[in-house]
Design an enzyme around this catalytic site. Sequence first.
Site, PDB file in Angstrom:
ATOM      1  N   ASP A 135      23.183  13.158   7.552  1.00 42.68           N
ATOM      2  CA  ASP A 135      23.039  14.247   6.579  1.00 42.68           C
ATOM      3  C   ASP A 135      21.961  15.249   6.979  1.00 42.68           C
ATOM      4  OD1 ASP A 135      24.930  12.888   5.163  1.00 42.68           O
ATOM      5  OD2 ASP A 135      23.747  12.670   3.318  1.00 42.68           O
ATOM      6  N   HIS A 155      58.656  -1.800   4.386  1.00 36.98           N
ATOM      7  CA  HIS A 155      59.161  -1.597   3.019  1.00 36.98           C
ATOM      8  C   HIS A 155      59.037  -2.893   2.229  1.00 36.98           C
ATOM      9  CE1 HIS A 155      61.589  -0.014  -0.227  1.00 36.98           C
ATOM     10  NE2 HIS A 155      62.291  -1.144  -0.204  1.00 36.98           N
TER      11      HIS A 155
END
Length: 473
Positions: A319, A452
């Site tokens: 940061d 799936h």
Amino acid sequence: MAQEYDLVILGGGTGGYVAAIRASKLGLKTAIVEKRELGGTCLHRGCIPSKALLRSAEVFKQTKEADRYGISTENPTLNFTKVQERKQSIVDTLHKGVQGLMKKGKIDVFEGFGRILGPSIFSPTAGTISVEMNNGEENEMLIPKNVLVATGSRPKSLPGLEIDGEVVMSSDEALHMEELPESIIIVGGGVIGIEWASMLADFGVKVTVLEYLPHILPTEDEDISREMLKQMKKKGVDIVTSAKVLPDTIEKDNGVKVDAEVDGETVTYEAERMLVSVGRSANVDNIGLENTDIQVENGIIQTNDVYQTKESHIYAIGDVIGGMQLAHVASHEGMIAVEHMADQNPHPMNQDQVPSCIYSNPEVSSVGLTEKAAKEKGFDVKVGKFPFQAIGKALVHGETDGFVKIVADKESDDLLGVHMIGPHVTDMISEAALAQVLDATPWEIAETIHPHPTLSEAIGEAAMAVDGNQIHG
Ligand code: NAD
């Protein structure tokens, strides 16, 4: 007596401690100087505690809606003290883990405030580091060959809306609330603002968000921020965009009252508490930068693409150098910096390959360019979009809001960006990040077999939808 190190790291947050472990694995004698707790903002005042609270909010919401799943629960109630205890115990467990990792890596940890004294004849490369020890003992002097500045950031406040920790809070204080307020005004509809709006609304708090720009989550793809607006409204959150808060109108008497200019009119907003989430400022003060040639512009340290400052043996990451203020960015930058110190020739980070995640309900995740940014860069784009509504597993989960959106280059078929909003999308973005790293095309994503039933089928379908080939829509 001064102690010598190959590397001294200022700041033991996610950026600093990960860099320390990498350095130790590369054989560098390493020390960390940390004024508070190892783990930094992410572990103690950011990612982890906020996600723990968000999870409790989600469970509370789902329990209230359990009837939908055929389960009867009688009047579920919230015990916020227990919610906070659970959060703290997760933080404590991870904190112990980080302390253990430091021991395992033989990394020395100095508990105190570190300052760079600048290069000298005793320490010509990176200079001496003086540590003002938390226990009041005489300052420790450390002589490193390299320094890594990873001092992080702190919440910004607005002039006039100073954080008092009681009525007007930053996310630091909000994380430690002992009781939930009945109502709250959140100033700033960015990542923190929306995560808190979602969490507090799910806990039953009346939330108003005042966002200065015309969109919430202004750095996300516009379709995502529009969908989030819709979902927040569905939760009962009052979102006011293009709202100019007038700080000098604030009154703190039995709660908080503030005026904002909206569509040329002055509107008064009132609540029990206020959360200010308008960005974070880099921690560059008092760490001795004035004793060096390190450049600071707009409050952030300037570096090259391997994170060297103007003083080639002093690196800075996370940061404190601005850019994407994300824990995983800080740790990745830390590893690159350390590998460079150890002559490992690391790959510079490519911003378009960095995933970002928002842990609200619904979640948001993205990697690469938004549709608007791609157009601004001159790409002729094609877009594939697929809703969770048409995905079996989303129906099974009972969470069908949201979609996956894929942005690609019409000319080259290159993948430019992937944007998702919906259930568990923060856990699904790594597929898209890998596709970006491997320079995959949407066609190659569609060729990848998506099992799936899974939520990830929405990514495969959106990839096919780029050329109009989706199956279920
Ligand atoms: P942000 O930059 O994401 O959002 C700040 C918001 O405040 C913006 O929408 C901005 O337009 C708005 N704003 C600015 N001034 C205002 C004003 N006067 N009135 C009303 N609105 C105003 O900053 P943040 O939400 O405070 O988060 C800080 C940093 O921490 C960000 O970089 C964020 O990415 C990071 N963070 C990341 C996560 C995550 O990855 N999930 C979580 C929390 C924070």
